[in-house]
Design a protein around this motif. Structure first.
Motif, mmCIF file in Angstrom:
data_model
loop_
_atom_site.group_PDB
_atom_site.id
_atom_site.type_symbol
_atom_site.label_atom_id
_atom_site.label_comp_id
_atom_site.label_asym_id
_atom_site.label_seq_id
_atom_site.Cartn_x
_atom_site.Cartn_y
_atom_site.Cartn_z
ATOM 1 N N LEU A 76 -5.788 -5.560 4.131
ATOM 2 C CA LEU A 76 -7.201 -5.189 4.197
ATOM 3 C C LEU A 76 -7.679 -4.498 2.929
ATOM 4 O O LEU A 76 -8.833 -4.640 2.547
ATOM 5 N N PRO A 103 4.855 0.095 20.191
ATOM 6 C CA PRO A 103 4.963 1.436 20.773
ATOM 7 C C PRO A 103 5.152 1.420 22.293
ATOM 8 O O PRO A 103 5.791 2.326 22.831
ATOM 9 N N VAL A 104 4.609 0.408 22.957
ATOM 10 C CA VAL A 104 4.755 0.386 24.416
ATOM 11 C C VAL A 104 6.214 0.158 24.802
ATOM 12 O O VAL A 104 6.715 0.735 25.779
ATOM 13 N N ILE A 160 2.115 -1.163 9.743
ATOM 14 C CA ILE A 160 1.079 -0.324 9.129
ATOM 15 C C ILE A 160 0.901 -0.722 7.672
ATOM 16 O O ILE A 160 -0.215 -0.870 7.166
ATOM 17 N N ILE A 179 7.077 -0.842 13.291
ATOM 18 C CA ILE A 179 5.741 -0.241 13.283
ATOM 19 C C ILE A 179 5.367 0.183 11.860
ATOM 20 O O ILE A 179 4.252 -0.081 11.395
ATOM 21 N N PHE A 200 -0.756 -4.277 7.353
ATOM 22 C CA PHE A 200 -2.152 -4.207 7.768
ATOM 23 C C PHE A 200 -3.001 -3.585 6.656
ATOM 24 O O PHE A 200 -4.025 -4.144 6.239
ATOM 25 N N THR A 201 -2.545 -2.422 6.144
ATOM 26 C CA THR A 201 -3.299 -1.726 5.098
ATOM 27 C C THR A 201 -3.344 -2.570 3.827
ATOM 28 O O THR A 201 -4.388 -2.684 3.178
ATOM 29 N N PHE A 215 5.160 -6.294 27.785
ATOM 30 C CA PHE A 215 3.945 -6.042 27.005
ATOM 31 C C PHE A 215 4.281 -6.024 25.523
ATOM 32 O O PHE A 215 3.449 -6.363 24.695
ATOM 33 N N ALA A 257 0.823 -1.204 0.000
ATOM 34 C CA ALA A 257 0.000 0.000 0.000
ATOM 35 C C ALA A 257 0.859 1.257 0.000
ATOM 36 O O ALA A 257 0.533 2.245 -0.639
ATOM 37 N N PHE A 258 1.971 1.220 0.749
ATOM 38 C CA PHE A 258 2.829 2.412 0.853
ATOM 39 C C PHE A 258 4.265 2.032 0.498
ATOM 40 O O PHE A 258 5.091 1.794 1.382
ATOM 41 N N ALA A 303 8.613 1.274 23.026
ATOM 42 C CA ALA A 303 9.218 2.587 22.818
ATOM 43 C C ALA A 303 9.034 3.453 24.062
ATOM 44 O O ALA A 303 9.974 4.119 24.512
ATOM 45 N N GLY A 304 7.818 3.421 24.630
ATOM 46 C CA GLY A 304 7.575 4.181 25.863
ATOM 47 C C GLY A 304 8.537 3.779 26.966
ATOM 48 O O GLY A 304 9.151 4.629 27.627
ATOM 49 N N ILE A 358 1.674 -3.195 15.514
ATOM 50 C CA ILE A 358 1.139 -1.845 15.669
ATOM 51 C C ILE A 358 0.794 -1.564 17.125
ATOM 52 O O ILE A 358 1.024 -0.472 17.626
ATOM 53 N N ILE A 359 0.249 -2.567 17.811
ATOM 54 C CA ILE A 359 -0.264 -2.301 19.161
ATOM 55 C C ILE A 359 0.823 -2.419 20.219
ATOM 56 O O ILE A 359 0.883 -1.619 21.148
ATOM 57 N N MET A 384 6.187 -2.999 31.089
ATOM 58 C CA MET A 384 6.132 -2.362 29.770
ATOM 59 C C MET A 384 6.957 -3.148 28.756
ATOM 60 O O MET A 384 6.565 -3.330 27.609
#
Lengths: 549, 204
Positions: free
Chosen positions: A188, A219-220, A181, A177, A184-185, A256, A115-116, A222-223, A215-216, A253
Motif C-alpha cells: 500500500l 490471530p484467531v 503486516i 502475522i 500489507f504496508t 476460521f 516497509a519494515f 492463536a486464540g 492479519i485477520i 476457531m
C-alpha cells in the motif's frame, strides 16, 4: 553467489565501489535485505519440504500393505501429524508468502526494501528454531492428533508433543502475522509514485489479498491454541466435554484460520501464474481488473466458508446450507482467474519452457482440486466421503497440484533473476514430466479409494483396497525422485549455468528492469513507469521503455 | 538504463554485511502498529466469540453455584483505566509542544494508573471464591482477564521504556515522538478491549 555482471561502476576509490553481490555468509546472518530473507525462507522451506516428503514416503510405504507392518499405529499417527504440520506451516506458507513475496514485492513495485526490514528478519528467524523444536518433539512423544489437533483427542495422546506442537504453531503464526503486516504496508505504501494500484503486477494484488488473510485470520488460531494449551497444561475444560467444555468451539476457531490458510497457501501462486503466463505467451493478461479483484473477493469469501469442514460435527442444517452456498460461490472468482489465464494463452505465442509447463500443469491440476472442492461443499456428498481418501486426494490436488506446482513455476521463471543464470530447460522438462506423472498417479486413484470408503488417518485398511494403494505407493516414489533432477539442476546452474542477462524473458514488470541478480538496494535509480505490466505483443521493441530519472 | 549508471557515483551504499538502507522513506511505523493492533484485536475477538459461544450453549450462565462477581472493585478499576487514556493523551499534547517535562509527568502518571489497575486485578483474583478450574465460566473469566492483564503489563512496560528514553536529552521532540505515539495508541487499544471485556464478563 558470484555471477558476473558488467555494470559500469566507478572504481577510482575503493570506498565508492558498489557491492552488488551477497556472499554465502550473508545468508546465515540476521540480514534485513528482503532478497536475502526471501532466499533464506525458500531454502529453509525446501529443507523442511524434504523432511516432510520423506515422512510422506514412509507413510506411503506403510500403506503399501493393509497391515501395520512398517511402523506401529501410534507412530503412524505422529508421522502424518508431522507431515501435515511441516508441509503447511514450514514449507508452503513460508515458501509462498515468505520467499516469493519477500523477494518479489519490493522489486515489482520499485521499492528498495520492505516497509519494515528488521521486522522481516525477525519473522524469518522465528522459523528455523521453531522447526527444529517441532522436529525434536518427534523424539519426546510426538503429537498424534493430525495437523488439525482436534480436542478431546489432542488432549489424550502425546502430551509433551502436543504442547510443543501448540507452541510451534503459536510461533509460526506470529511469524506469519508479522510477515502479513509487512506485505500489507509495503504494497500500500511503498510503490513508486508513478504506479497506481491498477498498475501493480497481479502478484502484488494476490499478496495484498493474502496479507489481509494473514492479519485477520491467523490471530484467531492463536486464540484457539491459547485455550487448547490451558486445557492441556492447566487442566481447564474449554474444549473437553468431560469438564463441560465444547470441542466444536475449537473446530470453529481452528477452521476460521485454517480455511483461509488454504488461500494463504494458494493465492500467492495465483499471482505467480498471472505473472508467468503473459510473459511466456507474449500477450497482455486477459481481464487484469477481473483477476485483481477476484483475489480480493476470494480473500473475503475465504473468511466466511470455514464451517464446510464441519458438516459432520453437528452443525445445524441452516448453517450448513449457508456454508455450502458461500463455499460454492468461491468457485466463481476462482473460475474468473482460470478463464483469464486460458484466454491469455489463447492465440498467444506460447513458449513451452519449464515455467510455462509448470504453469499449465498448475492450471490443469488445480482445476481438478477446485472441482472436487465444489463437490465436497455439497453437504450430502461431503457427509458421504467425510474423512475418507477423497478428502486426501482433494487437498493434495490443491496444495501440491496448486501450491507446489506454483512454487516450481515461480522458481523456473525467476531463477535467472535471482542467480543471473539460466536453469537448464531440458532437465526442467524432465523434472516437470516426472512430477506431473508422479503426482497424478499418486493422487488421482485416491479419489476412487475415498469413494469406495477407505478412511484416512489409519495405518491399516481393508485388504480389497490394496491394489490401488500399491500403485499409489510406487507412484509416490516417482514423485519423490522427481525432486532430485530439480535439486541437482538448480544447485549446478546457480553456479555454472549459462549467464542469462538481466531480462532473458523480455518481461515488462519492474522486477526485470534491474540487474540479475538485483543489486543490494534493487535499483540504481528508482524507475518510472512508462508501460503497463502486461503490455506485450504489439511492439516487442518497446519493452525496455523504462526510463531512469 | 545501462547508460545512465556511470554518472551516478554519488550514492553511498553502505557496504556492511547487513545492508543498511541509505534512502529514508516516510515513516510507516504508526500504520504498521495499527495493522498489528487489528491482528491483536482479532485474537480478542476470537476469544470473545468463544466466550459467547460457551455462554449460549450452557443451560445456565454462569453455571449454578458460581459465586457472584463483586462489581465495586472492577468498577473503580475501569474508571482508573478509562481516565488514564485521557491522561496519556496529555503527554502527546505536551511532546507536540516540545515539552519533555510534561511528557514525563503524564507518562509517569499513566504508568502509575496502569500499575494500580494491575494491583487491583491481582487483589480481585486473590479474593475470588472460584479458581481457574472451577467451571467453564471461571476458566474463561481468568483467561480473558489474564490475557488482557498481560497486555496492560506490556503497555506499562512500553510507557516505562518511553520514560526511560525521554531522560536522554533531545530523544523526543516535536518532530520525533514515534515512541510516545505508539505507546499511547497501544494504551488506548488496551482500554477499548477492557471496556468490551467488562461488559461481557461483569455486566451481561
Amino acid at each position: 553467489m558470484t555471477a558476473e555482471l558488467t555494470i559500469p561502476t566507478q572504481t577510482s576509490s575503493k570506498d565508492d565501489v558498489v557491492v552488488h553481490h551477497r556472499t554465502w555468509k550473508d545468508y546465515f546472518t540476521f540480514s534485513s535485505d528482503h532478497k536475502v530473507i526471501g532466499i533464506q525462507y525458500f531454502v529453509t522451506g525446501f529443507i523442511f519440504y524434504i523432511i516432510g516428503g520423506l515422512l510422506a514416503e514412509a507413510i506411503r510405504t506403510e500403506l503399501a500393505t493393509p497391515d501395520a507392518d512398517l511402523v506401529d499405529p501410534s507412530t503412524y499417527n505422529s508421522m502424518f501429524t508431522m507431515h501435515g504440520t511441516i508441509m503447511i506451516f514450514l514449507w508452503i506458507v513460508p515458501a509462498g508468502t515468505g520467499a516469493f513475496a519477500n523477494y518479489l514485492l519490493p522489486l515489482m513495485i520499485g521499492a528498495r526494501d520492505m516497509a519494515f526490514p528488521k521486522l522481516n528478519a525477525v519473522a524469518f528467524w522465528i522459523i528455523p528454531p521453531t522447526g527444529l523444536m517441532l522436529m525434536a518433539s518427534f523424539f519426546l512423544g510426538p503429537a498424534q492428533s493430525g495437523w488439525t489437533s482436534y480436542p478431546p483427542l489432542s488432549l489424550l495422546t502425546g502430551k509433551v508433543g502436543e504442547g510443543i506442537w501448540i507452541m510451534s504453531l503459536l510461533l509460526l503464526g506470529t511469524s506469519s502475522i508479522l510477515g502479513g503486516i509487512n506485505f500489507f504496508t509495503t504494497i500500500l505504501k511503498m510503490r513508486i509514485p508513478s504506479m497506481s494500484m491498477m498498475q501493480m503486477p497481479l502478484f502484488c494484488w494476490a499478496m495484498l489479498a493474502t496479507s489481509l488473510l494473514m492479519i485477520i485470520s491467523t490471530p484467531v488460531l492463536a486464540g484457539a491454541l491459547i485455550l487448547l494449551s490451558f486445557d492441556l497444561i492447566a487442566g481447564t475444560a474449554f474444549f473437553n466435554p468431560a469438564g463441560g467444555g465444547e470441542p466444536v468451539v475449537y473446530q470453529h476457531m481452528f477452521w476460521f484460520y485454517s480455511h483461509p490458510a488454504v488461500y494463504i497457501m494458494v493465492l500467492p501462486f495465483f499471482g505467480v501464474i498471472s505473472e508467468v503466463i503473459p510473459v511466456h505467451c507474449r500477450k497482455p493478461i486477459f481481464g487484469y481488473g477481473a483477476i485483481a479483484y477476484s483475489s480480493m473477493v476470494i480473500s473475503f469469501l475465504g473468511l466466511i466458508v470455514w464451517a464446510h469442514h464441519m458438516f459432520t460435527s453437528g452443525t445445524p442444517p441452516w448453517l450448513r446450507m449457508f456454508f455450502m452456498i458461500t463455499t460454492m460461490v468461491i468457485a466463481v472468482p476462482t473460475g474468473i482467474k482460470i478463464f483469464g489465464w486460458l484466454a491469455t494463452m489463447w492465440g498467444g505465442k506460447i513458449t513451452l519452457n519449464s515455467p510455462m509447463l509448470f504453469a499449465m500443469g498448475f492450471i490443469s491440476t488445480f482445476v481438478i482440486g477446485g472441482i472436487t472442492g465444489v463437490m465436497l461443499a455439497a453437504v450430502p456428498f461431503d457427509i458421504h466421503v467425510h474423512d475418507t481418501y477423497f478428502v486426501v486426494a482433494h487437498l493434495h490436488y490443491v496444495l501440491f497440484g496448486g501450491s507446489v506446482f506454483g512454487i516450481y513455476t515461480g522458481i523456473y521463471h525467476w531463477f535467472p533473476k535471482v542467480t543471473g543464470r539460466h536453469i537448464n530447460d531440458t532437465w526442467g522438462k524432465i523434472h516437470f514430466a516426472l512430477t506431473y506423472i508422479g503426482f497424478n498417479v499418486t493422487f488421482l486413484p485416491m479419489h476412487v479409494l475415498g469413494l469406495q470408503g477407505m478412511p484416512r488417518r489409519i495405518a491399516m485398511y481393508a485388504p480389497e483396497f490394496q491394489g490401488l494403494n500399491q500403485i499409489i505407493t510406487y507412484a509416490s516414489y516417482v514423485l519423490a525422485i522427481s525432486t532430485v533432477p530439480f535439486l541437482v539442476n538448480a544447485i549446478y546452474c546457480a553456479y555454472k549455468g549459462e549467464p542469462a542477462g538481466n531480462n532473458p524473458w523480455n518481461a515488462l514488470t519492474l522486477d526485470w528492469q534491474t540487474t540479475s541478480p538485483p543489486e543490494i538496494e534493487n535499483f540504481e535509480v528508482l524507475p518510472v513507469l512508462t508501460t503497463g505490466p502486461y503490455d506485450y505483443g504489439e511492439e516487442e521493441e518497446e519493452e525496455k521503455e523504462l526510463t531512469a530519472v | 538504463m545501462q547508460g545512465s549508471i556511470s554518472d551516478k557515483t554519488q550514492i553511498n551504499i553502505e557496504t556492511d554485511t547487513h545492508g543498511s538502507h541509505h534512502e529514508a522513506h516516510p515513516d510507516f511505523r504508526i500504520f504498521g502498529l495499527i495493522v498489528f493492533l487489528v491482528a491483536e484485536g482479532m485474537i480478542f475477538l476470537g476469544l470473545f466469540i468463544a466466550y459467547l459461544a460457551f455462554r449460549s450453549m450452557a443451560p445456565e450462565w454462569p453455571p449454578a453455584g458460581t459465586p457472584k462477581l463483586e462489581l465495586m472493585l472492577p468498577g473503580i478499576n475501569t474508571v482508573i483505566l478509562l481516565s488514564s487514556s485521557l491522561v496519556i493523551h496529555q503527554a502527546d499534547t505536551a511532546i507536540k509542544k516540545n515539552d519533555v517535562k510534561g511528557l514525563q509527568l503524564w507518562f509517569g502518571l499513566t504508568a502509575l494508573m496502569g500499575i494500580i489497575f494491575l494491583g487491583g486485578q491481582l487483589y480481585e483474583y486473590s479474593h475470588l471464591e472460584f479458581g481457574l478450574r472451577t467451571n467453564l465460566f471461571a476458566s474463561t473469566f481468568y483467561v480473558l482477564t489474564g490475557f488482557h492483564g498481560l497486555h496492560v503489563t506490556v503497555g506499562v512496560l512500553l510507557i516505562l521504556s518511553v520514560l526511560w528514553r525521554s531522560m536522554k536529552p533531545e530523544h523526543y521532540g516535536t518532530q520525533n515522538h514515534f515512541g510516545v505515539e505508539a505507546a499511547e495508541i497501544y494504551w488506548h487499544f488496551v482500554d477499548v478491549i477492557w471496556v468490551l471485556l467488562f461488559i461481557l464478563l461483569y455486566l451481561l
